[in-house]
Write an enzyme that holds these catalytic residues in place. Sequence first.
Site, PDB file in Angstrom:
ATOM      1  N   HIS A   1     114.319  -5.587  -9.316  1.00 32.67           N
ATOM      2  CA  HIS A   1     115.630  -5.316 -10.145  1.00 32.67           C
ATOM      3  C   HIS A   1     116.278  -3.752 -10.141  1.00 32.67           C
ATOM      4  CE1 HIS A   1     114.050  -4.500 -13.737  1.00 32.67           C
ATOM      5  NE2 HIS A   1     113.577  -5.476 -14.296  1.00 32.67           N
TER       6      HIS A   1
ATOM      7  N   ASP B   1     106.075  -7.489 -21.392  1.00 28.23           N
ATOM      8  CA  ASP B   1     106.502  -6.189 -20.267  1.00 28.23           C
ATOM      9  C   ASP B   1     105.929  -4.959 -21.237  1.00 28.23           C
ATOM     10  OD1 ASP B   1     107.978  -7.512 -18.487  1.00 28.23           O
ATOM     11  OD2 ASP B   1     109.492  -7.534 -19.731  1.00 28.23           O
TER      12      ASP B   1
ATOM     13  N   ASP C   1     111.078 -13.222 -14.243  1.00 25.62           N
ATOM     14  CA  ASP C   1     109.604 -12.905 -13.760  1.00 25.62           C
ATOM     15  C   ASP C   1     108.603 -13.465 -14.324  1.00 25.62           C
ATOM     16  OD1 ASP C   1     110.631 -10.788 -15.473  1.00 25.62           O
ATOM     17  OD2 ASP C   1     109.049  -9.504 -14.815  1.00 25.62           O
TER      18      ASP C   1
ATOM     19  N   HIS D   1     102.516  -7.436 -16.582  1.00 26.76           N
ATOM     20  CA  HIS D   1     102.544  -6.460 -15.083  1.00 26.76           C
ATOM     21  C   HIS D   1     101.253  -5.684 -15.237  1.00 26.76           C
ATOM     22  CE1 HIS D   1     106.468  -8.097 -14.527  1.00 26.76           C
ATOM     23  NE2 HIS D   1     106.733  -7.634 -15.439  1.00 26.76           N
TER      24      HIS D   1
ATOM     25  N   GLU E   1     112.592 -13.426 -19.139  1.00 34.42           N
ATOM     26  CA  GLU E   1     113.228 -12.907 -17.935  1.00 34.42           C
ATOM     27  C   GLU E   1     112.456 -13.609 -16.861  1.00 34.42           C
ATOM     28  OE1 GLU E   1     113.230  -8.481 -17.623  1.00 34.42           O
ATOM     29  OE2 GLU E   1     114.567  -8.453 -15.960  1.00 34.42           O
TER      30      GLU E   1
ATOM     31  N   TYR F   1     106.931   3.169 -15.021  1.00 32.56           N
ATOM     32  CA  TYR F   1     107.289   2.020 -15.408  1.00 32.56           C
ATOM     33  C   TYR F   1     107.877   2.178 -16.765  1.00 32.56           C
ATOM     34  CZ  TYR F   1     106.805  -2.983 -17.567  1.00 32.56           C
ATOM     35  OH  TYR F   1     107.011  -4.198 -17.997  1.00 32.56           O
TER      36      TYR F   1
ATOM     37  N   HIS G   1     108.588 -14.229 -23.301  1.00 29.48           N
ATOM     38  CA  HIS G   1     109.920 -13.299 -23.053  1.00 29.48           C
ATOM     39  C   HIS G   1     110.225 -14.282 -21.777  1.00 29.48           C
ATOM     40  CE1 HIS G   1     112.478 -10.503 -21.196  1.00 29.48           C
ATOM     41  NE2 HIS G   1     111.579  -9.996 -20.269  1.00 29.48           N
TER      42      HIS G   1
ATOM     43  N   HIS H   1     111.576  -5.184 -24.122  1.00 27.16           N
ATOM     44  CA  HIS H   1     112.778  -4.871 -23.622  1.00 27.16           C
ATOM     45  C   HIS H   1     114.197  -5.379 -23.528  1.00 27.16           C
ATOM     46  CE1 HIS H   1     113.192  -5.531 -19.044  1.00 27.16           C
ATOM     47  NE2 HIS H   1     112.225  -6.475 -19.637  1.00 27.16           N
TER      48      HIS H   1
END
Length: 372
Positions: free
Chosen positions: A24, A164, A82, A223, A80, A192, A78, A145
Amino acid sequence: MSVVKIRDNIYAVGVQDPEVRIFHGYQVPFGATYNCYLVIDEKITLIDNVKGIFTEQYMKNIEEIVPIEKIDILIQNHIEPDHSGSFPELLRRNPNLEVYCTNGAKNGIKAYYGLDNFNCHVVKNGESLCTGKYTYHFLPAPMVHWPDSMLTYLAEEKILFSNDAFGQHVCTGETYDDEMSRDRLMERVIDYYGNIVLPFGAQVQKLLAQAQALEIEMICPSHGVILRSYISDVVQGYERWSKNECDQDKVVIVYDSMWGSTQEMADCIKEEFEAQGKTVHMHSLAKEHYSQVMGDLVEAKHIFVGASTLNNNMMPTVAAFMTYMKGLKPKNRIGMAFGSYGWSGEATGQVNDIFESLGWETLPVRKQAYRG
Ligand code: FEO
């Protein structure tokens, strides 16, 4: 990381994405991983999902340990894409799954996937879940986030599943932080942080205050590598960075140049500040992706941006960087715009306006006509 046993009864079952290079808008030269964890207890619990294109690999990884139908609980920290892309297929194969997530995540699942008819338990801050011998504590962390973001602490194992937070984009074969050097780890962590977490310092501080009460032996992010040896280095970094505590002696110079004149200005500024004993990080946007600047920017007090003027505007590469950086909202910096021009010279003023919109102190603009 494919399937790795990280404790008795606990497995990392996420997937690797070594080929991805843009995440992204953020360049990830070492790829990425989408980590998920499977915990075997009286009730079998899965933590998080993966990017949609990796759904089949994810299902295969899980089934190395248990059939999908045997999973009782999904903790979805989360949503998002991914971390949620494989959610619909997981639910299709196991419609009885009990899903624990925040209200924001529940709404996101409905908005993204049209799914609202599933067994969803919306968690509250401080709420716990017992699955037999294990107890999970949920730590919603809005805007670390995303609004729906949450971390989960597994008390008996002293493991924080941080999603994240505390992640890194790296996919070079290591499972744990101590399989790479501390410097390499911190370079990935700060890169990051600068590209993902930087706008949310106040929310990070709230999370750190909550985490202080926990005894943590392992941080399992969604991650990168699992943290077990350098937890305090990473947490201390988050403490400093979330307060925008910058180093007066660090300078970042970012520039692009049409005919070499703005580059000469950048070189002169570098020499000037190095002569003052400062550490200068130079980034040419003609050679580097704009996101590669952010890791250095996290700790630098002085940010100097050089742009030639092209058709009454800053160079498009510089405009991309400034747009990206503005969105990441670094605070408490000193900015200086500089640049060369042929016949108008608007770029430096445009750069300076963005510094001011961020509330930064600014140094006088340095602007000069092209010097061949
Ligand atoms: Fe790794 Fe917010 O997604």
